[in-house]
Motif scaffolding. Structure first.
Motif, PDB file in Angstrom:
ATOM      1  N   GLU A 122      72.831 100.391  36.436  1.00 17.05           N
ATOM      2  CA  GLU A 122      71.817  99.431  36.026  1.00 17.05           C
ATOM      3  C   GLU A 122      72.124  98.046  36.587  1.00 17.05           C
ATOM      4  OE1 GLU A 122      73.756 101.170  34.010  1.00 17.05           O
ATOM      5  OE2 GLU A 122      72.651 102.151  32.384  1.00 17.05           O
ATOM      6  N   LYS A 123      71.052  97.311  36.869  1.00 19.44           N
ATOM      7  CA  LYS A 123      71.192  95.959  37.436  1.00 19.44           C
ATOM      8  C   LYS A 123      70.271  95.017  36.669  1.00 19.44           C
ATOM      9  CE  LYS A 123      72.235  97.982  41.948  1.00 19.44           C
ATOM     10  NZ  LYS A 123      72.341  99.349  41.379  1.00 19.44           N
TER      11      LYS A 123
ATOM     12  N   LYS B 231      69.624  91.205  34.802  1.00 18.95           N
ATOM     13  CA  LYS B 231      69.983  89.793  34.900  1.00 18.95           C
ATOM     14  C   LYS B 231      69.273  89.010  33.810  1.00 18.95           C
ATOM     15  CE  LYS B 231      69.699  85.757  37.996  1.00 18.95           C
ATOM     16  NZ  LYS B 231      69.083  85.237  39.238  1.00 18.95           N
TER      17      LYS B 231
ATOM     18  N   ASN C 130      64.973  93.454  35.480  1.00 15.45           N
ATOM     19  CA  ASN C 130      65.579  94.633  36.083  1.00 15.45           C
ATOM     20  C   ASN C 130      65.544  94.440  37.595  1.00 15.45           C
ATOM     21  OD1 ASN C 130      66.385  97.113  37.021  1.00 15.45           O
ATOM     22  ND2 ASN C 130      64.594  98.235  36.250  1.00 15.45           N
ATOM     23  N   GLU C 131      66.690  94.080  38.164  1.00 16.22           N
ATOM     24  CA  GLU C 131      66.757  93.833  39.600  1.00 16.22           C
ATOM     25  C   GLU C 131      67.061  95.100  40.405  1.00 16.22           C
ATOM     26  OE1 GLU C 131      69.552  90.563  40.062  1.00 16.22           O
ATOM     27  OE2 GLU C 131      67.863  89.143  39.923  1.00 16.22           O
ATOM     28  N   GLY C 132      67.113  96.220  39.706  1.00  9.29           N
ATOM     29  CA  GLY C 132      67.334  97.483  40.391  1.00  9.29           C
ATOM     30  C   GLY C 132      66.028  98.128  40.824  1.00  9.29           C
TER      31      GLY C 132
ATOM     32  N   ILE D 234      77.436  98.523  40.437  1.00  9.61           N
ATOM     33  CA  ILE D 234      77.046  99.314  41.580  1.00  9.61           C
ATOM     34  C   ILE D 234      76.852 100.770  41.153  1.00  9.61           C
ATOM     35  CG2 ILE D 234      79.428  99.829  42.283  1.00  9.61           C
ATOM     36  CD1 ILE D 234      78.471  99.552  45.204  1.00  9.61           C
TER      37      ILE D 234
ATOM     38  N   ALA E 161      75.368  94.085  35.404  1.00  4.95           N
ATOM     39  CA  ALA E 161      75.017  94.974  36.510  1.00  4.95           C
ATOM     40  C   ALA E 161      76.258  95.682  37.039  1.00  4.95           C
ATOM     41  CB  ALA E 161      74.351  94.178  37.633  1.00  4.95           C
TER      42      ALA E 161
ATOM     43  N   ARG F  71      74.726  88.227  34.717  1.00  2.00           N
ATOM     44  CA  ARG F  71      74.384  89.559  35.213  1.00  2.00           C
ATOM     45  C   ARG F  71      75.096  90.625  34.390  1.00  2.00           C
ATOM     46  NH1 ARG F  71      71.928  89.099  40.219  1.00  2.00           N
ATOM     47  NH2 ARG F  71      72.157  87.007  41.174  1.00  2.00           N
TER      48      ARG F  71
END
Length: 375
Positions: free
Chosen positions: A90-91, A93, A115-117, A87, A85, A83
């Motif tokens: 950007e997130k 993985k 992009n898990e955001g 808080i 990422a 990851r």
């Protein structure tokens, strides 16, 4: 095949993500993955500082597993995730699958970056493949079938006439870097290679140009730092602002993924190295074009090289403006012309073939004449 840098193997907890701090723990090895938010030079963008080559290479993986598969193509499959990422930010993985085919002298990497955001984000990745001694030596042959080659800076431009020629180790050597646009094969893949004829060994790197549309060549002939990087990536590496400005920056929408595919071939013997060239030769329309590809050599004159680069750049511009040239029915008729020059009577089939080729030549000439209108 790879290269271990002077810092050796450094644990991730000692990683310095400021400026050039990456170099203090850059083990290199055969492959260092750079990204996922930045790949390349340290920079500042939108009020945030980014260190050299990003953080992903120094982030421990999770969900690591392996499986041995027997059968017609036995291999070991290794999987894991990393990851990149934060808080409030950007997130991203990376899910990686490595398959080692131990009867075929090759291994593959399949990466999926997601992009898990919930917002669109920038995404850069660079596969920093490092070839060192003994595969790399002054006698090694470098193969980079490029449509276009550009020096990264003024210093690199000074060595552009020998960018594919490894030199002896030099304590005062300053690195040189080049951007290459690879020539695609029929499957839109590109392949580069380094081969040492003294060892009869080499390495070839095959990439999917659909997503890895840039190749960076890092040439470092320093004493103790003797390495050449053949580095597929998805953007330029001179900072975020530069990549955004030149249009090479890539983006991922919320929930969107992108896949990257690379295949690494260990070459054993001259024949296998020549087969890499033959893959490009197969795209040629005539025997004469195939011969020219097979006779490729390193330019030792800067004037010759710059002319060749201008020619390929002009050809690419022409294709982008007018589309693919009309090469249908272009064929080799050298033997027919030789027979005619000797006064031989041509067969109906030979006459028909000659007429077909002449018609194809007229279409190609009209295409080139239209190209002159665009300068």
């Amino acid at each position: 095949v790879g290269f271990i840098s002077p810092c050796g193997v450094v644990a991730p907890e000692y990683f310095d993500d400021k400026g050039l701090g990456f170099l203090k723990s850059f083990t290199a090895g055969f492959l260092t993955t750079c990204g996922l938010k930045l790949a390349g030079a340290p920079c500042e963008y939108d009020g945030q500082s980014y260190g050299l080559h990003g953080n992903v290479s120094h982030t421990p993986a999770e969900d690591v597993s392996y499986r041995v598969e027997e059968g017609d193509r036995p291999c070991v499959t290794i999987r894991g995730s990393v990851r990149d990422a934060i808080i409030f930010g950007e997130k991203l993985k990376l899910d990686r699958e490595i398959q080692c085919y131990y009867k075929e002298r090759k291994f593959t990497i399949h990466d999926k970056v997601t992009n898990e955001g919930y917002q669109k984000v920038r995404h850069m990745i660079l596969y920093h493949c490092n070839i060192g001694y003994p595969i790399l030596s002054p006698d090694s042959e470098v193969y980079i079938p490029a449509l276009e080659t550009r020096p990264r800076n003024a210093h690199s431009a000074e060595g552009i006439d020998t960018f594919m020629k490894p030199e002896p180790a030099d304590p005062s050597y300053e690195e040189m870097c080049y951007y290459h646009t690879l020539k695609p094969d029929a499957g839109n893949h590109g392949t580069v290679a380094i081969y040492n004829p003294n060892l009869d060994l080499g390495i070839a790197i095959e990439v999917d140009l659909g997503t890895l549309d840039h190749l960076v060549q890092w040439k470092m002939m320093g004493a103790g730092d003797y390495v050449m990087g053949l580095e597929p990536g998805n953007s330029t590496i001179d900072g975020i602002e530069d990549a955004v400005a030149n249009g090479s920056m890539k983006y991922l929408e919320a929930g969107e993924s992108v896949d990257y595919h690379l295949t690494f071939h260990i070459l054993k013997g001259r024949e296998e190295f020549d087969k890499i060239k033959e893959q490009w030769m197969a795209l040629a329309m005539t025997d004469d074009a195939k011969r020219k590809i097979g006779d490729m050599y390193i330019y030792l004159s800067e004037a010759e090289l710059r002319k060749a680069l201008r020619d390929t750049s002009d050809a690419r511009k022409l294709i982008e403006t007018l589309g693919a040239p009309p090469l249908q029915n272009v064929a080799e008729i050298r033997d027919i012309l030789t027979a005619a020059e000797k006064g031989s009577c041509l067969t109906p089939h030979q006459l028909e073939q000659t007429g077909t080729v002449l018609a194809a030549v007229r279409r190609l000439k009209a295409y080139l004449d239209r190209g002159k209108m665009y300068g």
